[in-house]
Design an enzyme around this catalytic site. Structure first.
Site, short mmCIF file in Angstrom:
data_model
loop_
_atom_site.label_atom_id
_atom_site.label_comp_id
_atom_site.label_asym_id
_atom_site.label_seq_id
_atom_site.Cartn_x
_atom_site.Cartn_y
_atom_site.Cartn_z
N ASP A 3 0.86 -1.18 0.00
CA ASP A 3 0.00 0.00 0.00
C ASP A 3 0.90 1.23 0.00
O ASP A 3 1.84 1.31 0.79
CB ASP A 3 -0.86 -0.02 1.28
CG ASP A 3 -2.29 0.41 1.02
OD1 ASP A 3 -2.48 1.53 0.52
OD2 ASP A 3 -3.21 -0.37 1.34
N ASP A 14 -3.14 4.59 -2.30
CA ASP A 14 -4.22 5.10 -1.45
C ASP A 14 -4.67 6.49 -1.89
O ASP A 14 -3.83 7.37 -2.13
CB ASP A 14 -3.69 5.17 -0.02
CG ASP A 14 -4.75 5.46 1.01
OD1 ASP A 14 -5.62 4.61 1.21
OD2 ASP A 14 -4.69 6.55 1.62
N GLU A 55 -6.56 3.79 -5.86
CA GLU A 55 -7.89 3.92 -5.24
C GLU A 55 -8.47 5.21 -5.79
O GLU A 55 -7.93 6.29 -5.55
CB GLU A 55 -7.75 3.97 -3.73
CG GLU A 55 -9.12 3.95 -3.05
CD GLU A 55 -9.09 4.42 -1.61
OE1 GLU A 55 -10.02 4.08 -0.87
OE2 GLU A 55 -8.14 5.13 -1.21
N HIS A 84 -11.10 -3.42 3.07
CA HIS A 84 -11.07 -3.03 4.48
C HIS A 84 -11.91 -1.79 4.78
O HIS A 84 -12.02 -1.39 5.94
CB HIS A 84 -9.62 -2.79 4.90
CG HIS A 84 -9.02 -1.62 4.17
ND1 HIS A 84 -8.76 -1.67 2.82
CD2 HIS A 84 -8.69 -0.38 4.59
CE1 HIS A 84 -8.27 -0.49 2.44
NE2 HIS A 84 -8.22 0.30 3.49
N ASP A 85 -12.45 -1.14 3.75
CA ASP A 85 -13.26 0.06 3.96
C ASP A 85 -14.75 -0.19 3.74
O ASP A 85 -15.54 0.75 3.74
CB ASP A 85 -12.84 1.16 2.96
CG ASP A 85 -11.45 1.69 3.24
OD1 ASP A 85 -11.02 1.65 4.40
OD2 ASP A 85 -10.80 2.14 2.28
C1 GLC Z 1 -8.18 5.07 1.92
C2 GLC Z 1 -8.00 3.85 2.77
C3 GLC Z 1 -8.70 4.07 4.06
C4 GLC Z 1 -8.07 5.26 4.75
C5 GLC Z 1 -8.04 6.49 3.85
C6 GLC Z 1 -7.09 7.51 4.36
O1 GLC Z 1 -9.51 5.30 1.61
O2 GLC Z 1 -8.43 2.72 2.08
O3 GLC Z 1 -8.66 2.94 4.88
O4 GLC Z 1 -8.78 5.57 5.91
O5 GLC Z 1 -7.63 6.18 2.56
O6 GLC Z 1 -5.77 7.07 4.18
#
Ligand code: GLC
Ligand code: CA
Length: 548
Positions: free
Chosen positions: A98, A199, A247, A317-318
């Site tokens: 990540d 991310d 992402e 995980h979100d």
């Molecule tokens: C992304 C991650 C999430 C995190 C956010 C801030 O959305 O997947 O888990 O809280 O970024 O880094």
């Protein structure tokens, strides 16, 4: 340099805090992952995406990084990490790390320096602005509630944090910041990492002018974004045989296609969120899944140009667990888990399995105190303060939508603490671990886990069609069944999935299944086909292979 290996791959996501604890402190760790490498190999995946394992004060479970080149104390050491990646590579499994570079932790040495004074060399690593009188520079709210700006009195300036106040945003306009990011990537690539999941990468480029009332879209792939990413790709990522998956929060399909087009040297592919919004009014306010919208959304992304590659996921995980989110739980749980997987894995793109999805883990039930995620905790705080009469409603909504559901520890066995830890788990373990766990699934040839293994094999067998075939909807208006075909030359796959716990009929749109071979089925019987319709059992999923 790029072989684009990911086009044939299935990727397994590990959230290290919740995967396996090796030393009894109640927190999953790297050695725990290493213990489970044979399990991961047996599943049949090609790569692992590891959520952040870097040094972090854990305001947002590792997504707030205080040292990019070292391992979090809770998780172990660089030596442990090296042992893990060697173990993966020995088994022919790649490792995606990540990359969290929209922001750092406020405990990163860069920020500790930056906040000292305006002429500190690190000050310009972050984004600072004067206030609007006594108010923050603009209207932006942080993802985890509250203003996105934090006032620092001795500087009389605000810093920007799109996430928590402990996650200050980096200033990508500063060339030195971009050099640092390249160095971080190079550091891990030279250690053998095979790519990055980037991310909130679509948020890195903020507009120069941020004063007043500014649209949120201003920071989604904003000013200079393509230059920054292309610079990283050319000077670093593409010198290795990487997968770079972004992402892509806030990005629509048209923009997504521009920024993942192979000809452009930006991202290889991205995670979009459109299908994840088909069961919410907005944010965490749940509504019943609109299956037709869900299908239309996915189908629309499937019809992107050939030069665009998709990432396929229902869980990470979100997100809450896909059961009961998209299909029924209870006595239908195992059917649902298999059916959902079938509906996803034969689409065009790289599928992701989130830890526990392969055994059909479900949402948990949380009391107020059991929520651990900063997002859940902050929402409850705000509601308690501003609208206490909605507090119980908020707890109910979070019991459907919270990110916490994905983060309950992996259920390895029916032993104490689901075999996750000998100590006290850092987070509640789902009450259903005695019924849902890896150990039992390994023993049962009809288990969800064994279905996943079989499905991955079948997918490999038909990889030409799953990778390159055209995607076509079948009976798209059907409100119970998700059906589509994939066609490559004279070969075809037909996927039929009943999302409802009642028998459902699907119109085959002229496709003849008479000579078709059933290559995957989650139920006892093959659907009854007559007069251009197929009749599916409750929660049944079938894949047929046809050739002319
Ligand atoms: C992304 C991650 C999430 C995190 C956010 C801030 O959305 O997947 O888990 O809280 O970024 O880094
Ligand atoms: Ca541990």
């Amino acid at each position: 340099m790029k072989s684009r290996w990911y086009k044939d791959a299935v990727i397994y996501q590990i959230y290290p805090r919740s995967f396996k604890d090796s030393n009894g402190d109640g927190i999953g760790d790297i050695k725990g992952i290493t213990e489970k490498l044979d399990y991961i190999k047996d599943l049949g995946v090609d790569a692992v995406w590891l959520s952040p394992c870097y040094k972090s004060p854990n305001d947002d479970n590792g997504y707030d990084i205080s040292d990019y080149c070292d391992i979090m104390d809770d998780f172990g050491t660089l030596e442990d990490w090296q042992e893990m990646i060697d173990g993966l590579h020995k088994r022919g499994i790649k490792l995606i790390m990540d990359l969290v570079v929209n922001h750092t932790s406020d405990e990163h040495v860069w920020f500790k320096e930056a906040i000292k004074s305006k002429d500190n060399p690190y000050h310009d690593y972050y984004i600072w602005r004067k206030g609007n009188g006594k108010r923050p520079p603009n209207n932006w709210q942080a993802c985890f509630t509250g203003s996105a700006w934090q006032y620092v009195e001795h500087l009389d300036e605000y810093y920007l944090h799109l996430f928590s106040v402990k996650q200050p945003d980096l200033n990508w306009r500063n060339e030195k910041v971009r050099e640092e990011v390249k160095n971080i990537c190079k550091y891990w690539l030279d250690k053998g990492v095979d790519g990055f999941r980037c991310d909130v990468i679509t948020y890195i480029a903020k507009p120069e002018n941020m004063n007043g009332n500014i649209s949120y879209s201003a920071y989604v792939t904003g000013e200079h974004w393509e230059e920054y990413i292309n610079e990283l790709a050319r000077e670093c990522w593409n010198k290795y045989d990487t997968l770079i998956v972004g992402e892509a929060t806030g990005v629509n399909k048209k923009r997504a296609e521009e920024i993942t087009d192979e000809k452009k040297e930006l991202l290889d592919t991205l995670f979009h969120f459109e299908h994840m919004q088909t069961d919410a009014y907005f944010g965490y306010l749940p509504k019943k899944l609109d299956l037709v919208k869900f299908k239309r959304t996915l189908s629309n992304w499937q019809r992107s140009p050939r030069s665009v590659w998709q990432s396929l996921y229902y869980e990470n995980h979100d997100q809450p667990r896909s059961i009961p989110r998209f299909m029924p739980s209870g006595k239908w749980r195992e059917y649902s888990a298999k059916a959902l997987a079938t509906s996803l894995f034969f689409q065009r793109g790289t599928p992701y399995i989130f830890e526990g999805q392969e055994i059909g883990m479900t949402n948990a039930r949380f009391t107020r105190e059991e929520f651990k995620d900063i997002a859940s905790i902050n929402i409850l705080k705000v509601i308690d303060k501003r609208a206490p009469f909605l507090s119980n409603f908020a707890i109910k909504a979070l019991n459907i939508k919270a990110r916490d559901h994905a983060r309950t520890p992996m259920q390895w066995s029916s032993n104490k603490n689901a075999g996750f830890t000998d100590g006290t788990p850092w987070m509640k373990i789902n009450d259903n671990y005695k019924e849902i766990n890896v150990e039992d699934d390994l023993k049962d040839e009809n288990s969800v886990l064994n279905f996943y293994k079989k499905m991955l094999k079948v997918r490999k067998e038909y990889i030409d069609i799953t990778r390159d075939g055209d995607y076509n909807d079948i009976d798209i208006r059907n409100r119970s069944v998700f059906a589509y075909s994939r066609t490559l030359n004279d070969k075809k796959l037909v996927v039929l999935v009943n999302f409802k716990s009642k028998p459902s009929k699907v119109k085959l749109d002229g496709i003849k299944l008479d000579n078709a071979k059933v290559i995957l089925n989650n139920a006892g019987n093959v659907p009854f086909v007559k007069n251009g319709y197929a009749m599916l059992a409750p929660c049944q999923s079938v894949v047929y292979a046809l050739s002319k």
